[in-house]
Design a protein around this motif. Structure first.
Motif, PDB file in Angstrom:
ATOM      1  N   ALA A 175      57.325  26.829  22.496  1.00 24.76           N
ATOM      2  CA  ALA A 175      58.643  27.456  22.638  1.00 24.76           C
ATOM      3  C   ALA A 175      58.512  28.959  22.872  1.00 24.76           C
ATOM      4  O   ALA A 175      59.216  29.533  23.707  1.00 24.76           O
ATOM      5  N   ASP A 221      57.452  29.467  26.414  1.00 26.33           N
ATOM      6  CA  ASP A 221      58.566  29.174  27.321  1.00 26.33           C
ATOM      7  C   ASP A 221      59.546  30.337  27.401  1.00 26.33           C
ATOM      8  O   ASP A 221      59.994  30.718  28.483  1.00 26.33           O
ATOM      9  N   VAL A 222      59.890  30.900  26.255  1.00 27.80           N
ATOM     10  CA  VAL A 222      60.863  31.998  26.222  1.00 27.80           C
ATOM     11  C   VAL A 222      60.300  33.238  26.915  1.00 27.80           C
ATOM     12  O   VAL A 222      60.993  33.896  27.694  1.00 27.80           O
ATOM     13  N   THR A 279      70.269  25.812  25.358  1.00 27.62           N
ATOM     14  CA  THR A 279      69.195  24.842  25.165  1.00 27.62           C
ATOM     15  C   THR A 279      69.824  23.461  25.243  1.00 27.62           C
ATOM     16  O   THR A 279      70.769  23.168  24.526  1.00 27.62           O
ATOM     17  N   MET A 295      62.169  21.753  19.487  1.00 26.96           N
ATOM     18  CA  MET A 295      61.900  22.626  20.645  1.00 26.96           C
ATOM     19  C   MET A 295      63.116  23.453  21.016  1.00 26.96           C
ATOM     20  O   MET A 295      63.013  24.649  21.270  1.00 26.96           O
ATOM     21  N   GLY A 296      64.273  22.812  21.096  1.00 27.85           N
ATOM     22  CA  GLY A 296      65.479  23.532  21.471  1.00 27.85           C
ATOM     23  C   GLY A 296      65.829  24.631  20.483  1.00 27.85           C
ATOM     24  O   GLY A 296      66.167  25.756  20.870  1.00 27.85           O
ATOM     25  N   CYS A 312      63.737  26.128  18.386  1.00 28.39           N
ATOM     26  CA  CYS A 312      62.716  27.181  18.462  1.00 28.39           C
ATOM     27  C   CYS A 312      62.946  28.067  19.679  1.00 28.39           C
ATOM     28  O   CYS A 312      62.892  29.293  19.578  1.00 28.39           O
ATOM     29  N   CYS A 313      63.234  27.465  20.832  1.00 30.92           N
ATOM     30  CA  CYS A 313      63.519  28.267  22.029  1.00 30.92           C
ATOM     31  C   CYS A 313      64.725  29.159  21.787  1.00 30.92           C
ATOM     32  O   CYS A 313      64.720  30.341  22.143  1.00 30.92           O
ATOM     33  N   PHE A 321      63.752  32.038  19.356  1.00 29.42           N
ATOM     34  CA  PHE A 321      62.911  33.030  20.037  1.00 29.42           C
ATOM     35  C   PHE A 321      63.730  33.825  21.049  1.00 29.42           C
ATOM     36  O   PHE A 321      63.513  35.018  21.235  1.00 29.42           O
ATOM     37  N   ALA A 322      64.688  33.162  21.718  1.00 27.20           N
ATOM     38  CA  ALA A 322      65.563  33.875  22.652  1.00 27.20           C
ATOM     39  C   ALA A 322      66.351  34.945  21.912  1.00 27.20           C
ATOM     40  O   ALA A 322      66.554  36.050  22.425  1.00 27.20           O
ATOM     41  N   PHE A 325      67.093  26.102  28.805  1.00 31.05           N
ATOM     42  CA  PHE A 325      65.878  25.378  28.416  1.00 31.05           C
ATOM     43  C   PHE A 325      66.227  23.907  28.252  1.00 31.05           C
ATOM     44  O   PHE A 325      67.170  23.570  27.548  1.00 31.05           O
ATOM     45  N   ALA A 378      65.199  20.669  26.530  1.00 34.30           N
ATOM     46  CA  ALA A 378      64.355  20.318  25.386  1.00 34.30           C
ATOM     47  C   ALA A 378      64.764  18.952  24.821  1.00 34.30           C
ATOM     48  O   ALA A 378      64.928  18.802  23.613  1.00 34.30           O
TER      49      ALA A 378
END
Length: 133
Positions: free
Chosen positions: A45, A48-49, A62, A68-69, A71-72, A75-76, A129, A131
């Motif tokens: 993740a 990806d970000v 997301t 995953m979603g 975490c993305c 992080f975003a 994203f 996910a």
């Protein structure tokens, strides 16, 4: 800018996963199973970000609000995203995403495209994203 502590935390988790009872070529059995299970999606993740170029003021979506979603999305947020929408069909997953600071959108109860358009003056998300699965 990505927090140095965040990056160090990811690498520590990966070190633990691969060096304390874990295997780099097959499933780990022992104390590293939990660390390995979370360190890989967290690291993916983060990559990806960074690769997506999320920056200050972006609107992010997301599709999927699981590990995953979420975490993305988180992080975003660390990259300065103004708002992160978490799209999913599971109430419990959306509740967890909301607890993590993401804006939940139940994809069955409402049209995600309409919701994002309304929230962004018809501009939509800057970064999306996928996910799911």
């Amino acid at each position: 800018m990505i927090s140095v502590l965040l990056v160090v935390g990811v690498f520590v988790a990966m070190f633990v996963a691969y060096n304390i009872g874990g295997s780099t070529t097959g499933p780990a059995f022992g104390p590293a199973v939990g660390a390995e299970a979370i360190s890989k999606p967290v690291a993916a993740a983060l990559i990806d970000v960074v690769d997506a170029g999320v920056s200050t003021g972006d609107v992010v979506a997301t599709v999927g609000a699981g590990v995953m979603g979420s975490c993305c999305g988180q992080f975003a947020r660390t990259q300065g995203a103004r708002e992160v929408f978490a799209l999913d069909i599971r109430d419990e997953t959306l509740a967890l995403a909301e607890n993590r600071g993401l804006t939940p959108v139940h994809s069955i109860d409402e049209d995600p495209a309409v919701r994002l358009a309304a929230a962004t003056q018809d501009m939509g998300a800057d970064v999306v994203f996928e996910a799911v699965g």
